[in-house]
Scaffold this motif. Sequence first.
Motif, PDB file in Angstrom:
ATOM      1  N   ASP A 247       4.417   1.461  -3.720  1.00  0.00           N
ATOM      2  CA  ASP A 247       4.147   2.547  -2.770  1.00  0.00           C
ATOM      3  C   ASP A 247       2.926   2.250  -1.907  1.00  0.00           C
ATOM      4  OD1 ASP A 247       5.170   5.269  -5.000  1.00  0.00           O
ATOM      5  OD2 ASP A 247       6.328   3.957  -3.692  1.00  0.00           O
ATOM      6  N   SER A 248       1.960   1.559  -2.470  1.00  0.00           N
ATOM      7  CA  SER A 248       0.702   1.304  -1.770  1.00  0.00           C
ATOM      8  C   SER A 248       0.855   0.368  -0.569  1.00  0.00           C
ATOM      9  CB  SER A 248      -0.332   0.723  -2.742  1.00  0.00           C
ATOM     10  OG  SER A 248       0.154  -0.478  -3.321  1.00  0.00           O
ATOM     11  N   VAL A 249       1.955  -0.398  -0.520  1.00  0.00           N
ATOM     12  CA  VAL A 249       2.139  -1.353   0.586  1.00  0.00           C
ATOM     13  C   VAL A 249       3.367  -1.046   1.425  1.00  0.00           C
ATOM     14  CG1 VAL A 249       1.007  -3.119  -0.812  1.00  0.00           C
ATOM     15  CG2 VAL A 249       3.511  -3.068  -0.687  1.00  0.00           C
ATOM     16  N   LYS A 250       4.152  -0.067   1.010  1.00  0.00           N
ATOM     17  CA  LYS A 250       5.394   0.248   1.716  1.00  0.00           C
ATOM     18  C   LYS A 250       5.099   0.601   3.169  1.00  0.00           C
ATOM     19  CE  LYS A 250       8.165   2.071  -1.183  1.00  0.00           C
ATOM     20  NZ  LYS A 250       8.855   3.023  -2.094  1.00  0.00           N
ATOM     21  N   GLY A 251       5.862  -0.007   4.086  1.00  0.00           N
ATOM     22  CA  GLY A 251       5.669   0.250   5.506  1.00  0.00           C
ATOM     23  C   GLY A 251       4.652  -0.673   6.157  1.00  0.00           C
ATOM     24  N   ARG A 252       3.885  -1.399   5.338  1.00  0.00           N
ATOM     25  CA  ARG A 252       2.882  -2.330   5.887  1.00  0.00           C
ATOM     26  C   ARG A 252       3.213  -3.787   5.559  1.00  0.00           C
ATOM     27  NH1 ARG A 252      -2.164  -2.311   3.960  1.00  0.00           N
ATOM     28  NH2 ARG A 252      -1.577  -1.519   1.884  1.00  0.00           N
ATOM     29  N   PHE A 253       3.804  -4.030   4.403  1.00  0.00           N
ATOM     30  CA  PHE A 253       4.134  -5.382   3.955  1.00  0.00           C
ATOM     31  C   PHE A 253       5.640  -5.596   4.023  1.00  0.00           C
ATOM     32  CE2 PHE A 253       0.319  -6.155   0.853  1.00  0.00           C
ATOM     33  CZ  PHE A 253      -0.563  -5.796   1.866  1.00  0.00           C
TER      34      PHE A 253
ATOM     35  N   ASN B 233       0.648  -6.489   7.192  1.00  0.00           N
ATOM     36  CA  ASN B 233       0.102  -5.885   8.405  1.00  0.00           C
ATOM     37  C   ASN B 233      -0.770  -4.690   8.038  1.00  0.00           C
ATOM     38  OD1 ASN B 233       1.638  -7.709   9.961  1.00  0.00           O
ATOM     39  ND2 ASN B 233       3.366  -6.301  10.036  1.00  0.00           N
ATOM     40  N   SER B 234      -1.573  -4.256   8.981  1.00  0.00           N
ATOM     41  CA  SER B 234      -2.452  -3.085   8.790  1.00  0.00           C
ATOM     42  C   SER B 234      -3.224  -3.203   7.488  1.00  0.00           C
ATOM     43  CB  SER B 234      -1.618  -1.793   8.813  1.00  0.00           C
ATOM     44  OG  SER B 234      -0.902  -1.679  10.017  1.00  0.00           O
ATOM     45  N   LEU B 235      -3.826  -4.335   7.280  1.00  0.00           N
ATOM     46  CA  LEU B 235      -4.516  -4.582   6.019  1.00  0.00           C
ATOM     47  C   LEU B 235      -5.718  -3.672   5.843  1.00  0.00           C
ATOM     48  CD1 LEU B 235      -4.119  -8.432   5.968  1.00  0.00           C
ATOM     49  CD2 LEU B 235      -3.471  -6.911   4.095  1.00  0.00           C
ATOM     50  N   LYS B 236      -5.957  -3.311   4.586  1.00  0.00           N
ATOM     51  CA  LYS B 236      -7.055  -2.420   4.217  1.00  0.00           C
ATOM     52  C   LYS B 236      -7.977  -3.156   3.237  1.00  0.00           C
ATOM     53  CE  LYS B 236      -3.824   1.499   4.313  1.00  0.00           C
ATOM     54  NZ  LYS B 236      -3.246   2.624   3.519  1.00  0.00           N
ATOM     55  N   PRO B 237      -9.220  -2.748   3.158  1.00  0.00           N
ATOM     56  CA  PRO B 237     -10.117  -3.381   2.178  1.00  0.00           C
ATOM     57  C   PRO B 237      -9.566  -3.339   0.751  1.00  0.00           C
ATOM     58  CG  PRO B 237     -11.384  -2.099   3.731  1.00  0.00           C
ATOM     59  CD  PRO B 237      -9.942  -1.815   4.034  1.00  0.00           C
ATOM     60  N   GLU B 238      -8.838  -2.301   0.418  1.00  0.00           N
ATOM     61  CA  GLU B 238      -8.285  -2.198  -0.930  1.00  0.00           C
ATOM     62  C   GLU B 238      -7.130  -3.159  -1.183  1.00  0.00           C
ATOM     63  OE1 GLU B 238      -8.784   0.315   1.259  1.00  0.00           O
ATOM     64  OE2 GLU B 238      -7.188   1.827   1.107  1.00  0.00           O
ATOM     65  N   ASP B 239      -6.701  -3.890  -0.151  1.00  0.00           N
ATOM     66  CA  ASP B 239      -5.698  -4.946  -0.347  1.00  0.00           C
ATOM     67  C   ASP B 239      -6.346  -6.257  -0.807  1.00  0.00           C
ATOM     68  OD1 ASP B 239      -4.058  -3.729   2.589  1.00  0.00           O
ATOM     69  OD2 ASP B 239      -3.427  -3.421   0.507  1.00  0.00           O
ATOM     70  N   THR B 240      -7.661  -6.298  -0.842  1.00  0.00           N
ATOM     71  CA  THR B 240      -8.361  -7.497  -1.281  1.00  0.00           C
ATOM     72  C   THR B 240      -7.983  -7.829  -2.722  1.00  0.00           C
ATOM     73  OG1 THR B 240     -10.233  -7.154   0.191  1.00  0.00           O
ATOM     74  CG2 THR B 240     -10.634  -8.474  -1.771  1.00  0.00           C
ATOM     75  N   ALA B 241      -7.508  -9.055  -2.927  1.00  0.00           N
ATOM     76  CA  ALA B 241      -7.033  -9.473  -4.250  1.00  0.00           C
ATOM     77  C   ALA B 241      -6.591 -10.927  -4.182  1.00  0.00           C
ATOM     78  CB  ALA B 241      -5.863  -8.606  -4.708  1.00  0.00           C
ATOM     79  N   VAL B 242      -6.346 -11.497  -5.342  1.00  0.00           N
ATOM     80  CA  VAL B 242      -5.621 -12.758  -5.419  1.00  0.00           C
ATOM     81  C   VAL B 242      -4.137 -12.405  -5.473  1.00  0.00           C
ATOM     82  CG1 VAL B 242      -5.179 -14.848  -6.746  1.00  0.00           C
ATOM     83  CG2 VAL B 242      -7.510 -13.923  -6.592  1.00  0.00           C
ATOM     84  N   TYR B 243      -3.370 -13.016  -4.599  1.00  0.00           N
ATOM     85  CA  TYR B 243      -1.939 -12.745  -4.502  1.00  0.00           C
ATOM     86  C   TYR B 243      -1.161 -13.889  -5.149  1.00  0.00           C
ATOM     87  CZ  TYR B 243      -2.646  -8.725  -1.522  1.00  0.00           C
ATOM     88  OH  TYR B 243      -3.020  -7.488  -1.052  1.00  0.00           O
ATOM     89  N   TYR B 244      -0.242 -13.513  -6.027  1.00  0.00           N
ATOM     90  CA  TYR B 244       0.555 -14.483  -6.776  1.00  0.00           C
ATOM     91  C   TYR B 244       2.030 -14.301  -6.453  1.00  0.00           C
ATOM     92  CZ  TYR B 244      -3.591 -14.675  -9.794  1.00  0.00           C
ATOM     93  OH  TYR B 244      -4.868 -14.805 -10.289  1.00  0.00           O
ATOM     94  N   CYS B 245       2.747 -15.401  -6.325  1.00  0.00           N
ATOM     95  CA  CYS B 245       4.198 -15.289  -6.295  1.00  0.00           C
ATOM     96  C   CYS B 245       4.744 -15.638  -7.678  1.00  0.00           C
ATOM     97  CB  CYS B 245       4.820 -16.153  -5.217  1.00  0.00           C
ATOM     98  SG  CYS B 245       4.794 -17.922  -5.491  1.00  0.00           S
TER      99      CYS B 245
ATOM    100  N   SER C  82      -3.699  -8.812  10.146  1.00  0.00           N
ATOM    101  CA  SER C  82      -2.470  -9.263   9.502  1.00  0.00           C
ATOM    102  C   SER C  82      -2.659 -10.656   8.906  1.00  0.00           C
ATOM    103  CB  SER C  82      -1.322  -9.324  10.517  1.00  0.00           C
ATOM    104  OG  SER C  82      -1.031  -8.056  11.047  1.00  0.00           O
ATOM    105  N   LEU C  83      -1.896 -10.919   7.865  1.00  0.00           N
ATOM    106  CA  LEU C  83      -1.785 -12.253   7.278  1.00  0.00           C
ATOM    107  C   LEU C  83      -0.352 -12.467   6.839  1.00  0.00           C
ATOM    108  CD1 LEU C  83      -4.916 -12.675   4.937  1.00  0.00           C
ATOM    109  CD2 LEU C  83      -4.417 -13.978   7.012  1.00  0.00           C
ATOM    110  N   ARG C  84       0.049 -13.726   6.801  1.00  0.00           N
ATOM    111  CA  ARG C  84       1.369 -14.066   6.284  1.00  0.00           C
ATOM    112  C   ARG C  84       1.193 -15.070   5.155  1.00  0.00           C
ATOM    113  NH1 ARG C  84       6.341 -17.634   8.687  1.00  0.00           N
ATOM    114  NH2 ARG C  84       8.082 -16.327   7.960  1.00  0.00           N
TER     115      ARG C  84
END
Length: 122
Positions: free
Chosen positions: A62-68, A84-96, A17-19
């Motif tokens: 849909d790809s993050v529903k139930g985990r984020f 939560n329940s992070l997957k390798p395919e969640d690897t990315a730069v995250y922008y707000c 998990s990460l926040r």
Amino acid sequence: QVQLVESGGGLVQAGGSLRLSCAASGLTFRSYAMDWFRQAPGKEREFVAAISWSGGRTDYADSVKGRFTISRDNAKNTVFLQMNSLKPEDTAVYYCAATQLYERAKDDMDFWGKGTLVTVSS
């Protein structure tokens, strides 16, 4: 001058998990819906989650529903993304991003942060 500053990214193992946090300044925070997007190497920037001005409405890809989970603290001008329940395919730069309309299209965002890198190892 509007600033959105993301923090909380890093390296995590799959299943972990990460926040993420995004601190906003220079705008009337409660007047803006807030979104999270992500961009993986070689891919288009994509919508992840959105939260309305008061926090009463949220939407997720849909790809993050139930985990984020997206949330906000208007007293602190901050939006969060609990991952939560992070997957390798969640690897990315995250922008707000901030928008005066409740939107999920990147072209409709008014302001962007510079991003924070999330790396999920398998």
